[in-house]
Design a protein around this motif. Sequence first.
Motif, PDB file in Angstrom:
ATOM      1  N   TRP A  86       1.220  -1.446   0.028  1.00 49.70           N
ATOM      2  CA  TRP A  86      -0.475   0.015  -0.443  1.00 49.70           C
ATOM      3  C   TRP A  86       1.322   1.177  -0.022  1.00 49.70           C
ATOM      4  N   ILE A 122      -3.335   3.382   2.464  1.00 54.03           N
ATOM      5  CA  ILE A 122      -1.742   3.573   3.217  1.00 54.03           C
ATOM      6  C   ILE A 122      -2.169   4.380   4.816  1.00 54.03           C
ATOM      7  N   THR A 140      -1.681   2.810   8.280  1.00 51.59           N
ATOM      8  CA  THR A 140      -1.024   3.357   9.221  1.00 51.59           C
ATOM      9  C   THR A 140      -1.605   3.687  10.293  1.00 51.59           C
ATOM     10  N   GLY A 143       5.586   1.342   2.994  1.00 50.90           N
ATOM     11  CA  GLY A 143       5.039   0.189   1.946  1.00 50.90           C
ATOM     12  C   GLY A 143       5.987   0.961  -0.157  1.00 50.90           C
TER      13      GLY A 143
END
Length: 435
Positions: free
Chosen positions: A43, A49, A53, A71
């Motif tokens: 990602w 992302i 995260t 990523g």
Amino acid sequence: MHKTLLAGASALALSLALAAPAAAQAVDLPDLNGEEFTIFGPWVGGVEIESFTAVVDAFNERTGANAEYVGSDSLEQQIVIDAQAGSAPEVTFFPQPGLAATMASQGFLTPLPEGSEDWIRQNYAAGESWVDLGTYANENGEEELYGFFYNVNLKSLVWYVPDNFADAGYEVPETMEDLLALSEQIVADGGTPWCIGIGSDAATGWPATDWVEDLMLRTQEPSVYDQWVAHEIPFDDPRVVEAIDTFGTFVKTDGWAAGGAQAVGTTDFRDSPAGLFQVPPQCYMHRQASFISAFFPEGTELGVDADFFYFPGYAEKDLGSPVLGAGTLAAITNDTPGARAFMDFLKDPEAHEIWMATAGFLTPHTGVDLAAYADDTLRAQGEILLAADTFRFDGSDLMPGAIGAGAFWTGMVDFVGGASAEEAASEIESAWNNL
């Protein structure tokens, strides 16, 4: 109609969730104060992302660790380089289980602890399927469980416009027999049942492979699908030829596909659903994965202007409710307490629900709260996933690249262009034998 169809899936999903109450409880995690480690995945931007995260941040908050996500859009190449150099990240999310299997056989993955198989069976819908997908041979050829899937996608969907169905008096089919009968009825009424396009620039043909894979799961036992993907039976086995021929029913039957087979072969898959939205409709149905809605006309409201139903199985074959899809496999690539704790965290509903609340995430975890999904579309797709009793990964992605991203594609182009199922299958089998 969509809500009616999914009522059964919702009921089964609820029963599955209730059958595993322990899964809904928070997983105990160790104190990892200050421990730093890396989580590697595919990602690389946008919502994906940001969402993952947030998952890592929740893990850090609960354990005191300083885990960091990195990523890469070249993960498949980079993880091999890092593992060979002895600098692999602690946890890696593999978009292709075939790569994970190869690394396991080379000693680059750490097996999951004893009891992990039972946890997956008890807490994932179609649990045995997920155990199988994460089990590979080690350096000594012994089978071990190396990972489990987190964030999957769904391919077994048929898209339609509810208003078009309502205007014509059509009902959402619940079996393959019903779907075939509906297709015949639409033709008899002067309409065209299907919009299909297999064009995709250099990757032309891949949409047809998804059709064949879905139909293999609806005409044969899952074990036959596995044998086919692993080339333990030849590509021109009569059971494979049957699935290709069944695809031909949708593509080659006069009046079933918009523009006929010739148009199917030349229409880009991204453009193929457009006929659903024409007035009058150029077609009534389009089989494609969940991502295809990104190519619907601007302003299309899912659940209102367009909707979907499960691509059904044959009632007479009694093969249950198989689902075709893909996803990412989490595995330990550098064994540390932090890596093991993070794998445990992925068992926690919280690790799923955080991403469920945004977009681009589906899970077979039966302990999650379905209300956590960001919208009704994702929730309904999640219900289909939970109602599955068999899940299989996209077969072409598991085959050698020269076949799954080569001969299979071109063989399907030839089939749509006029070759028989036997000819196309034999062509692909010959290519596989020549590897």
